[in-house]
Write a protein that holds these residues in place. Structure first.
Motif, mmCIF file in Angstrom:
data_model
loop_
_atom_site.group_PDB
_atom_site.id
_atom_site.type_symbol
_atom_site.label_atom_id
_atom_site.label_comp_id
_atom_site.label_asym_id
_atom_site.label_seq_id
_atom_site.Cartn_x
_atom_site.Cartn_y
_atom_site.Cartn_z
ATOM 1 N N ASP A 288 7.838 -5.370 -16.692
ATOM 2 C CA ASP A 288 6.482 -5.219 -16.177
ATOM 3 C C ASP A 288 5.480 -5.445 -17.293
ATOM 4 O OD1 ASP A 288 6.739 -2.994 -17.776
ATOM 5 O OD2 ASP A 288 6.395 -1.522 -16.193
ATOM 6 N N LYS A 404 0.270 -6.626 -9.424
ATOM 7 C CA LYS A 404 0.702 -5.464 -8.649
ATOM 8 C C LYS A 404 -0.299 -4.319 -8.753
ATOM 9 C CE LYS A 404 5.710 -5.550 -8.142
ATOM 10 N NZ LYS A 404 6.967 -4.797 -8.384
ATOM 11 N N SER A 430 1.902 -7.005 -14.382
ATOM 12 C CA SER A 430 3.097 -6.804 -13.567
ATOM 13 C C SER A 430 2.857 -7.681 -12.342
ATOM 14 C CB SER A 430 3.255 -5.339 -13.148
ATOM 15 O OG SER A 430 3.451 -4.513 -14.273
ATOM 16 N N ASN A 433 4.691 -9.409 -6.330
ATOM 17 C CA ASN A 433 5.797 -10.109 -5.659
ATOM 18 C C ASN A 433 5.903 -9.772 -4.175
ATOM 19 O OD1 ASN A 433 6.701 -7.496 -6.068
ATOM 20 N ND2 ASN A 433 8.799 -8.086 -6.589
ATOM 21 N N PRO A 473 10.992 -8.145 -9.549
ATOM 22 C CA PRO A 473 9.907 -7.599 -10.366
ATOM 23 C C PRO A 473 9.807 -8.407 -11.657
ATOM 24 C CG PRO A 473 11.330 -5.849 -9.547
ATOM 25 C CD PRO A 473 12.001 -7.132 -9.208
#
Length: 507
Positions: A288, A404, A430, A433, A473
């Motif tokens: 991340d 994110k 990050s 997705n 991720p």
């Protein structure tokens, strides 16, 4: 006193800037010399190769081993001294400068006379003997020479300095000839890029190439350059970032990819901005933005050590410590510290707009969201205060369409930008997705675009489809290589570290 000073004979090419008439006269004389050479069967431009056995620095740095040895070197004549039976000149090659000692007894009358007719700027190949003169200067005694290229234009100003910055940027070849020290910045630039590559390769990243011509512009907020493809009869955009293509590769299973390449943004120019610039983008699955912070620290510190031997650098008189770890500060905490405003108490767009008007922020527009205003406060009050390396984290959702959300704080995102000496040097997320969330973010961007924001993202339908197949991720990072080079070479302007910066044409 050196041999150069002892035998100093002022060179007419190395005086004050030439008038147009003087330039034309010197070119006429040089063209005449070229014609004479060609008529005698000695056209210098017919020469194809010259075998170089060493460079100037090899002789000067290892003279004890080189003393008395035969050497062959090539370069540009940058000064001439002496008009009798003995003369001196300085030869400059890619590695430095060395004095040439030339005698009529060594060359013979005809060759020596031709040698005396050479001009500053001519390129020659030399066969000779390394030795030290009576005055102690390491030199090469000329035994034989070959004229490899005739300089038809005299060099500008004095041979040891071209001062006009506009000319230096427009005619970089002249800058490199008469200000050889500027080569060091570009050698450091090359070394920085090599270091970035070697470090990422060492960590099992794969270097890839993605399209520069894009059907849909995306991956950053910027105005694009537009061009037209005749065969397909479609408009295309020069990329503003390679991000969306690189994340497609993460979907495809590459896991660790990076690209170093040219990126184009149709925006204003300044000492920090050029419309085309070099960008490093890195994407790593299963990490991340925290992982990207560690990667950023390590890459920048390694570049500093490889280029300057230390993480302690000085930029324009300001001491900067690039030792990891770097400071971490949320955007809201930065605004509280430098502007005295706490955005956690600003609940909506109306409150944010009222705050912007109360602070007389000239860049404020009524269409701006709460997040836009928050970013406006940061840019106005905080950026220039961030001298030591600082990660600003937790950016507003509205200005981070590919990031994110921060758990427990849906109005914020897991994003950072790195600031050093008041300038942005890196941007990382990050990566978002969730394909459903991504479509919503693109829709928000489209609304901003329809409201007049030319830098807002377009909807990239193929990218959204790729996310629907599943992207793990991922942490993503972008580092502006030009600004990093500026920092590590103490360059005031981005034009100082671009070989050929964009310039307005001279009519």
């Amino acid at each position: 006193m050196s041999d150069a000073q002892h035998t100093a004979n002022q060179n007419p090419d190395a005086s004050t800037p030439l008038t147009e008439a003087e330039m034309n006269e010197q070119m006429r004389v040089r063209l005449g010399k070229l014609q004479e050479l060609a008529a005698a069967g000695n056209d210098p431009f017919s020469q194809v190769t010259f075998a170089v056995s060493c460079h100037s620095i090899d002789i000067t740095d290892h003279f004890e081993q080189m003393d008395g040895q035969e050497v062959s070197l090539a370069g540009r004549i940058m000064s001439k001294r002496g008009m009798g039976k003995v003369s001196f000149c300085d030869l400059v090659d890619r590695r430095g400068k060395i004095q040439l000692f030339t005698k009529i007894d060594e060359l013979g009358e005809i060759a020596y006379e031709a040698w005396q007719h050479l001009d500053i700027g001519d390129i020659v190949g030399i066969h000779g003997i390394a030795f030290r003169t009576q005055r102690g200067e390491i030199s090469v005694k000329t035994k034989q020479y070959t004229l490899l290229a005739k300089a038809l234009r005299p060099l500008p100003e004095k041979y040891h300095g071209l001062k006009d910055m506009d000319t230096r940027y427009r005619q970089r070849y002249l800058d490199l000839i008469v200000n050889p020290e500027v080569k060091q910045n570009f050698e450091k630039r090359s070394k920085i890029i090599r270091t970035l590559r070697s470090e990422l390769d060492r960590m099992d990243f794969i270097e890839v190439e993605t399209p520069i011509l894009n059907n849909i512009v995306g991956g950053a907020s910027a105005r694009p350059f537009v061009t037209h493809h005749n065969a397909l009869d479609i408009d295309l955009y020069l990329r503003i970032a390679p991000e969306l293509y690189l994340k497609r590769l993460i979907v495809g299973g590459f896991e660790r990819v990076y690209e170093i390449g040219r990126t184009f943004r149709n925006e204003g120019m300044s000492i920090k901005h050029n419309p085309e610039f070099t960008l490093l983008e890195v994407y790593q699955a299963y990490t991340d933005y925290q992982g990207m912070m560690e990667l950023t620290e390590n890459l920048i510190a390694k570049c500093a050590i490889d280029v300057n031997g230390t993480t302690q650098v000085e930029y324009q008189g300001q001491a900067i410590d690039l030792t990891a770890p770097f400071r971490r500060l949320t955007m809201n905490d930065a605004i509280k510290a430098y502007a005295g405003v706490d955005f956690s108490t600003v609940v909506d767009q109306a409150a944010a707009a009222k705050l912007a008007l109360a602070h007389n922020l000239a860049e404020f527009k009524p269409s701006m969201s709460r997040g836009d205003v928050m970013n406006l406060f940061f840019e106005h009050y905080c950026e220039d205060k961030l001298i030591q390396p600082t990660f600003i984290i937790d950016y507003p959702l509205e200005i981070s369409p590919l990031t994110k959300k921060k758990p427990g704080h849906p109005e914020l995102t897991e994003r950072f930008e790195l600031f050093i000496n008041g300038r942005e040097h890196a941007n990382a997320y990050s990566e978002l997705n969730d394909p459903l969330d991504q479509r919503e973010r693109f829709a928000m961007q489209l609304q901003k675009r329809e409201a007049g924001d030319e830098e807002a993202n377009l909807i990239d339908e193929d990218f959204c489809q790729s996310l629907e197949y599943g992207m793990p991720p991922t942490g993503g990072l972008g580092i502006g290589i030009d600004r990093l080079v500026m920092l590590l070479t103490d360059a005031f302007s981005i034009r100082d570290i671009l070989l050929f910066p964009t310039m307005k044409p001279i009519k």
